[in-house]
Design a protein around this motif. Structure first.
Motif, PDB file in Angstrom:
ATOM      1  N   VAL A  26     -70.776  28.854  33.210  1.00  0.00           N
ATOM      2  CA  VAL A  26     -70.800  28.745  31.904  1.00  0.00           C
ATOM      3  C   VAL A  26     -70.994  30.050  30.940  1.00  0.00           C
ATOM      4  N   PHE A  27     -70.295  29.545  30.063  1.00  0.00           N
ATOM      5  CA  PHE A  27     -69.972  30.670  28.983  1.00  0.00           C
ATOM      6  C   PHE A  27     -70.320  30.816  28.149  1.00  0.00           C
ATOM      7  N   GLU A  28     -70.644  31.962  26.925  1.00  0.00           N
ATOM      8  CA  GLU A  28     -71.266  32.062  25.779  1.00  0.00           C
ATOM      9  C   GLU A  28     -69.893  32.651  24.949  1.00  0.00           C
ATOM     10  N   LYS A  29     -69.839  31.423  23.203  1.00  0.00           N
ATOM     11  CA  LYS A  29     -69.155  31.716  22.610  1.00  0.00           C
ATOM     12  C   LYS A  29     -69.890  31.845  21.471  1.00  0.00           C
ATOM     13  N   THR A  30     -69.133  32.173  20.562  1.00  0.00           N
ATOM     14  CA  THR A  30     -69.697  32.694  18.994  1.00  0.00           C
ATOM     15  C   THR A  30     -68.801  31.677  18.231  1.00  0.00           C
ATOM     16  N   ILE A  31     -69.283  30.782  17.358  1.00  0.00           N
ATOM     17  CA  ILE A  31     -67.892  30.479  16.699  1.00  0.00           C
ATOM     18  C   ILE A  31     -68.541  30.504  15.398  1.00  0.00           C
ATOM     19  N   LYS A  32     -67.531  31.433  14.665  1.00  0.00           N
ATOM     20  CA  LYS A  32     -67.449  32.135  12.902  1.00  0.00           C
ATOM     21  C   LYS A  32     -67.334  31.163  12.298  1.00  0.00           C
ATOM     22  N   LYS A  33     -68.247  31.304  11.357  1.00  0.00           N
ATOM     23  CA  LYS A  33     -68.579  30.295   9.987  1.00  0.00           C
ATOM     24  C   LYS A  33     -67.214  30.294   9.080  1.00  0.00           C
ATOM     25  N   GLU A  34     -66.762  28.419   8.980  1.00  0.00           N
ATOM     26  CA  GLU A  34     -66.506  27.728   8.898  1.00  0.00           C
ATOM     27  C   GLU A  34     -65.063  27.294   9.650  1.00  0.00           C
ATOM     28  N   TYR A  93     -63.286  15.962  13.033  1.00  0.00           N
ATOM     29  CA  TYR A  93     -64.137  17.904  13.112  1.00  0.00           C
ATOM     30  C   TYR A  93     -65.387  17.788  13.098  1.00  0.00           C
ATOM     31  N   VAL A  94     -65.772  19.657  14.074  1.00  0.00           N
ATOM     32  CA  VAL A  94     -67.430  20.046  14.308  1.00  0.00           C
ATOM     33  C   VAL A  94     -66.613  21.286  13.452  1.00  0.00           C
ATOM     34  N   GLN A  95     -66.963  21.570  12.969  1.00  0.00           N
ATOM     35  CA  GLN A  95     -66.739  23.099  12.014  1.00  0.00           C
ATOM     36  C   GLN A  95     -68.413  24.223  12.076  1.00  0.00           C
ATOM     37  N   ALA A  96     -68.388  25.191  11.915  1.00  0.00           N
ATOM     38  CA  ALA A  96     -69.679  25.639  12.192  1.00  0.00           C
ATOM     39  C   ALA A  96     -70.351  25.747  10.469  1.00  0.00           C
ATOM     40  N   VAL A  97     -71.268  25.793  10.176  1.00  0.00           N
ATOM     41  CA  VAL A  97     -71.480  25.855   8.934  1.00  0.00           C
ATOM     42  C   VAL A  97     -72.015  27.522   8.479  1.00  0.00           C
ATOM     43  N   THR A  98     -72.503  27.643   9.692  1.00  0.00           N
ATOM     44  CA  THR A  98     -72.947  29.284   9.171  1.00  0.00           C
ATOM     45  C   THR A  98     -72.578  29.951  10.923  1.00  0.00           C
ATOM     46  N   ASP A  99     -72.591  31.725  11.011  1.00  0.00           N
ATOM     47  CA  ASP A  99     -71.678  31.788  12.160  1.00  0.00           C
ATOM     48  C   ASP A  99     -72.651  31.010  13.540  1.00  0.00           C
TER      49      ASP A  99
END
Length: 198
Positions: A26-34, A93-99
């Motif tokens: 597995v790997f880590e990933k950051t999805i930025k807000k919005e 859609y799946v969207q980041a509300v926060t980071d």
């Protein structure tokens, strides 16, 4: 990574070797807000375990209005499971509300884990069951309830989310306008302070 294993172990047994195998693939990933984790019209290619943050699932109705179906917070798996498994395009859609900090499983990694870890399919099946149940419980409340009741129900059910979600998203989820939501919040905070709450 410990949060992920604590989550998985609720659904079945994994030994040290199996956990290492998962850790290695597995790997880590950051999805930025919005930003979007997955989009309508595209085939979802990843399953994400949310280490931190809030995401929302949304779509556009036939009037072109954006509707929020539900929110997901940390320590949950997020995926459009039906389209992920069928390799078909998503309608939401799946969207980041926060980071959001995520741990990502790709389709190929899940196939490999399924072929290698004896209990893996059973674990995933239980996660899928809980996710479907959770999705039904999270979908926007019945329109038969008045707007104030819908908002107070949301606050009671998800107290940790209320102040982390933009008003526009919350209003869309509750099926009311942003100005109505602002008015309800003012009324409730006014009645709370009159009742001796801070």
């Amino acid at each position: 990574m410990e949060e992920l294993f604590n989550f998985l172990l609720q659904f079945g047994q994994l030994n040290q070797q199996q956990m290492e195998l998962i850790r290695d693939h597995v790997f880590e990933k950051t999805i930025k807000k919005e930003d979007y984790f997955s989009q309508a019209g595209r085939v979802p290619r990843e399953i994400g375990f949310m280490r931190s943050g809030i995401m929302r699932v949304c779509y556009f109705n036939n009037k072109g209005e954006e509707i929020t179906k539900y929110f997901m917070e940390e320590r949950n798996m997020i995926v459009d499971i039906f389209n992920f498994e069928a390799k078909t395009a998503s309608t939401e859609y799946v969207q980041a509300v926060t980071d959001c900090e995520m741990i990502i499983f790709t389709y190929d990694v899940l196939q490999m884990l399924s072929a290698t870890i004896v209990d893996w399919d059973r674990i995933l099946g239980k996660i899928r069951e809980r996710a479907l149940l959770s999705k039904v419980n999270r979908i926007s409340p019945m329109v038969s309830e008045d707007a104030t009741t819908r908002y107070t129900m949301f606050m009671e059910k998800y107290p940790g989310m209320v102040n982390r979600i933009p008003l526009s998203y919350l209003a869309s989820y509750l099926g009311i306008t942003q100005s109505s939501l602002s008015r309800i919040r003012k009324q409730l905070s006014g009645s709370n302070s009159r009742a001796g709450y801070p």
